[in-house]
Design a protein around this motif. Sequence first.
Motif, short mmCIF file in Angstrom:
data_model
loop_
_atom_site.label_atom_id
_atom_site.label_comp_id
_atom_site.label_asym_id
_atom_site.label_seq_id
_atom_site.Cartn_x
_atom_site.Cartn_y
_atom_site.Cartn_z
N THR A 51 18.89 -9.15 -48.69
CA THR A 51 19.76 -9.23 -47.52
C THR A 51 19.58 -8.02 -46.60
O THR A 51 20.41 -7.78 -45.72
CB THR A 51 21.24 -9.32 -47.96
N SER A 52 18.50 -7.27 -46.78
CA SER A 52 18.33 -6.02 -46.04
C SER A 52 18.21 -6.23 -44.55
O SER A 52 18.56 -5.33 -43.77
CB SER A 52 17.10 -5.27 -46.57
N ALA A 53 17.73 -7.39 -44.12
CA ALA A 53 17.49 -7.61 -42.69
C ALA A 53 18.48 -8.58 -42.06
O ALA A 53 18.41 -8.83 -40.84
CB ALA A 53 16.06 -8.12 -42.47
N ILE A 54 19.40 -9.13 -42.84
CA ILE A 54 20.33 -10.11 -42.29
C ILE A 54 21.31 -9.44 -41.35
O ILE A 54 21.73 -8.30 -41.56
CB ILE A 54 21.08 -10.84 -43.44
N PRO A 111 38.53 -1.26 -34.20
CA PRO A 111 37.30 -1.38 -33.41
C PRO A 111 36.64 -0.01 -33.23
O PRO A 111 37.30 0.99 -32.96
CB PRO A 111 37.81 -1.94 -32.07
N GLY A 112 35.33 0.01 -33.46
CA GLY A 112 34.57 1.25 -33.34
C GLY A 112 34.37 1.97 -34.65
O GLY A 112 33.55 2.89 -34.72
N LEU A 113 35.08 1.55 -35.72
CA LEU A 113 34.92 2.16 -37.04
C LEU A 113 34.29 1.17 -37.99
O LEU A 113 34.59 -0.03 -37.95
CB LEU A 113 36.27 2.60 -37.61
N THR A 114 33.42 1.64 -38.86
CA THR A 114 32.87 0.80 -39.90
C THR A 114 33.90 0.64 -41.02
O THR A 114 34.90 1.37 -41.08
CB THR A 114 31.58 1.40 -40.48
N VAL A 115 33.62 -0.31 -41.92
CA VAL A 115 34.48 -0.48 -43.10
C VAL A 115 34.56 0.82 -43.89
O VAL A 115 35.63 1.23 -44.35
CB VAL A 115 33.95 -1.63 -43.98
N PRO A 167 25.76 -7.69 -47.85
CA PRO A 167 24.59 -7.12 -47.18
C PRO A 167 24.88 -5.76 -46.55
O PRO A 167 26.02 -5.47 -46.16
CB PRO A 167 24.26 -8.16 -46.10
N PRO A 168 23.86 -4.91 -46.42
CA PRO A 168 24.06 -3.56 -45.87
C PRO A 168 24.71 -3.54 -44.49
O PRO A 168 25.48 -2.63 -44.18
CB PRO A 168 22.63 -3.00 -45.81
N VAL A 169 24.43 -4.54 -43.65
CA VAL A 169 24.97 -4.54 -42.29
C VAL A 169 26.50 -4.56 -42.29
O VAL A 169 27.14 -4.10 -41.33
CB VAL A 169 24.42 -5.73 -41.48
N CYS A 170 27.09 -5.07 -43.38
CA CYS A 170 28.55 -5.13 -43.45
C CYS A 170 29.19 -3.74 -43.46
O CYS A 170 30.39 -3.61 -43.19
CB CYS A 170 28.98 -5.89 -44.70
N TYR A 171 28.38 -2.73 -43.76
CA TYR A 171 28.91 -1.37 -43.85
C TYR A 171 28.49 -0.51 -42.66
O TYR A 171 28.82 0.68 -42.62
CB TYR A 171 28.46 -0.75 -45.17
N SER A 172 27.79 -1.13 -41.70
CA SER A 172 27.44 -0.42 -40.46
C SER A 172 28.03 -1.09 -39.22
O SER A 172 28.07 -0.49 -38.15
CB SER A 172 25.92 -0.31 -40.31
#
Length: 244
Positions: A51-54, A111-115, A167-172
């Motif tokens: 899931t690195s690129a999703i 808004p503007g903050l990651t998880v 996936p990693p994107v969920c944390y960025s």
Amino acid sequence: MTDFVFLHGGGQGGWVWDETIAALQAQAGEGTHRLLALDAPGCGAKRGRDTSAITFEEITAELVGDIEAAGLGDVVLVGHSQAGAHMPAMAELRLALFRQLIFVTCTAPDPGLTVVQMTGERVHKERHPFHDSTLPVRERYRAMFCNDMAPLEADAFLDRLGEDQWPPVCYSHSDWRYDHLAELPVSYVLCLEDAILPLAWQEYFARAVHARSTPRIDAGHQVMNTRPHALAEVLLCEALGEAA
């Protein structure tokens, strides 16, 4: 018949809803409602995927697609913990698919903050097991997730926790939108003994997602595992306006 769809939080998969789904079936009767537990990419039945690129948008589309592929509609979407960061996007993508959203002790980042930023820098800013490097990771998780579990129950849960990874994107990702939720009935289940999201923060997140109802359960963070019948009763009452 009502269609209930369940979305899990971080480090977990659709399996985490097994007890609550069984409780719903016991209370409402087998076959009374259609019940679907989703797996995010990399979790549960989708474990092991690269899931690195999703993208965040692709995750949202996949989850909505899973609901539609199951033939469900007029859905009551129930999410736990980190699922709160994804449910609004699912509703925004296909608003007509959902009858109601029920957040169960969920995070809803500013808004503007990651998880990660929302959890580590705001919710857990003060001393908390989340930050306690003197404790082994498993013991940190025991304090956070298992404070209302018996020791053997806690060990069994901790053995499974972390096998699944969003996936990693969920944390960025940091582009959160909630205003459209005002168009839907939204409930937020408050867990009074939650050691991860203190009650005041749950109430903060409930306001962010425009919750009209905030039922309370005396339980820790994993209420679907420790108080499944209480949660099932709340879900039925919130979704159907009936006593379970």
